[in-house]
Design an enzyme around this catalytic site. Sequence first.
Site, PDB file in Angstrom:
ATOM      1  N   ASP A 116       0.843  -1.192   0.000  1.00 55.30           N
ATOM      2  CA  ASP A 116       0.000   0.000   0.000  1.00 55.30           C
ATOM      3  C   ASP A 116       0.883   1.248   0.000  1.00 55.30           C
ATOM      4  O   ASP A 116       1.821   1.340   0.786  1.00 55.30           O
ATOM      5  CB  ASP A 116      -0.928   0.036   1.216  1.00 55.30           C
ATOM      6  CG  ASP A 116      -1.982   1.109   1.042  1.00 55.30           C
ATOM      7  OD1 ASP A 116      -2.946   0.858   0.302  1.00 55.30           O
ATOM      8  OD2 ASP A 116      -1.809   2.215   1.592  1.00 55.30           O
TER       9      ASP A 116
HETATM   10  C1  LIG Z   1       3.009   8.504  -5.618  1.00 61.01           C
HETATM   11  C2  LIG Z   1       2.690   7.522  -6.705  1.00 61.01           C
HETATM   12  C3  LIG Z   1       1.749   6.536  -6.539  1.00 61.01           C
HETATM   13  N1  LIG Z   1       1.471   5.655  -7.540  1.00 61.01           N
HETATM   14  C4  LIG Z   1       0.460   4.594  -7.384  1.00 61.01           C
HETATM   15  C5  LIG Z   1       0.986   3.275  -6.780  1.00 61.01           C
HETATM   16  C6  LIG Z   1      -0.278   2.586  -6.358  1.00 61.01           C
HETATM   17  O1  LIG Z   1      -0.757   1.801  -7.463  1.00 61.01           O
HETATM   18  C7  LIG Z   1      -1.255   3.741  -6.096  1.00 61.01           C
HETATM   19  C8  LIG Z   1      -1.599   3.826  -4.639  1.00 61.01           C
HETATM   20  O2  LIG Z   1      -2.712   3.019  -4.374  1.00 61.01           O
HETATM   21  P1  LIG Z   1      -2.656   1.657  -3.569  1.00 61.01           P
HETATM   22  O3  LIG Z   1      -3.920   1.590  -2.782  1.00 61.01           O
HETATM   23  O4  LIG Z   1      -1.357   1.512  -2.846  1.00 61.01           O
HETATM   24  O5  LIG Z   1      -2.652   0.542  -4.699  1.00 61.01           O
HETATM   25  P2  LIG Z   1      -3.726   0.230  -5.818  1.00 61.01           P
HETATM   26  O6  LIG Z   1      -5.119   0.598  -5.364  1.00 61.01           O
HETATM   27  O7  LIG Z   1      -3.255   0.842  -7.116  1.00 61.01           O
HETATM   28  O8  LIG Z   1      -3.589  -1.340  -5.978  1.00 61.01           O
HETATM   29  P3  LIG Z   1      -3.892  -2.503  -4.865  1.00 61.01           P
HETATM   30  O9  LIG Z   1      -4.579  -1.853  -3.680  1.00 61.01           O
HETATM   31  O10 LIG Z   1      -4.763  -3.501  -5.560  1.00 61.01           O
HETATM   32  O11 LIG Z   1      -2.539  -3.055  -4.523  1.00 61.01           O
HETATM   33  O12 LIG Z   1      -0.583   4.951  -6.498  1.00 61.01           O
HETATM   34  C9  LIG Z   1       2.119   5.726  -8.766  1.00 61.01           C
HETATM   35  O13 LIG Z   1       1.863   4.933  -9.672  1.00 61.01           O
HETATM   36  N2  LIG Z   1       3.085   6.687  -8.927  1.00 61.01           N
HETATM   37  C10 LIG Z   1       3.407   7.601  -7.977  1.00 61.01           C
HETATM   38  O14 LIG Z   1       4.282   8.472  -8.212  1.00 61.01           O
END
Ligand SMILES: Cc1cn([C@H]2C[C@H](O)[C@@H](COP(=O)(O)OP(=O)(O)OP(=O)(O)O)O2)c(=O)[nH]c1=O
Length: 207
Positions: free
Chosen positions: A79
């Site tokens: 997360d």
């Molecule tokens: C800060 C940042 C976040 N992110 C993304 C990573 C994560 O996918 C998302 C944060 O949400 P999460 O809740 O961590 O993940 P998710 O909902 O995409 O997937 P799952 O819960 O099924 O594992 O933000 C980027 O892609 N680039 C960035 O620079």
Amino acid sequence: METVIPHKCTNEPLILASASPRRSYLLEQAGLEFQVIVSDADETCPADASPRECAAMLSEKKALAVAESHPAHWVLGADTIVVTDGRILGKPSGMEEARDMITMLGGRTHQVLTGFSIFHVDKGVRHTEVISTQVTFKSLSPDEIEWYLSTGEPFDKAGAYAIQGIGTFLVKSISGSYTNVVGLPVCEVIEFFMAQGVIIRTSGNHG
Ligand SMILES: Cc1cn([C@H]2C[C@H](O)[C@@H](COP(=O)(O)OP(=O)(O)OP(=O)(O)O)O2)c(=O)[nH]c1=O
């Protein structure tokens, strides 16, 4: 000729409990073979949890939701949250919240925390770590903010930006793990799997 040493899974099956295409990409890049099973864990944190506790708790919930029904598999959940002034910024619920988040981050330094949990029920392994990266944004004009929102990129990303995408223009500097910002601290994940004998390094020429 340069020899690249990729990582290879042993016979131990690995599941990535995440819908994030970024996490899949990062693991594939490291040469790992895995299956994706999306966790349906609820993504809310208790109001009194610190940002670190929150990232740890949510990654545990995601991994556990899949590990319980796959006790003979290694299951990885993660997360990612953005933290500024002690406030947790998750994925924005819409345009207005995304605008507020980007505006809040402009010209300042914030923290990106990614919690990752690795569970193996049959082996009794339950491991959670939270890795922190500092990211500094350039100052942003209202026009730049509106333009970035119009790209549609912010909406499924914590803090409403993607360092690996168009949002790269926002970032002046970072301190710490880059992959941690994208969604998974690959160095620490690989280190843990190596220590458990889940992956090995093989020699050979690879593109
Ligand atoms: C800060 C940042 C976040 N992110 C993304 C990573 C994560 O996918 C998302 C944060 O949400 P999460 O809740 O961590 O993940 P998710 O909902 O995409 O997937 P799952 O819960 O099924 O594992 O933000 C980027 O892609 N680039 C960035 O620079």
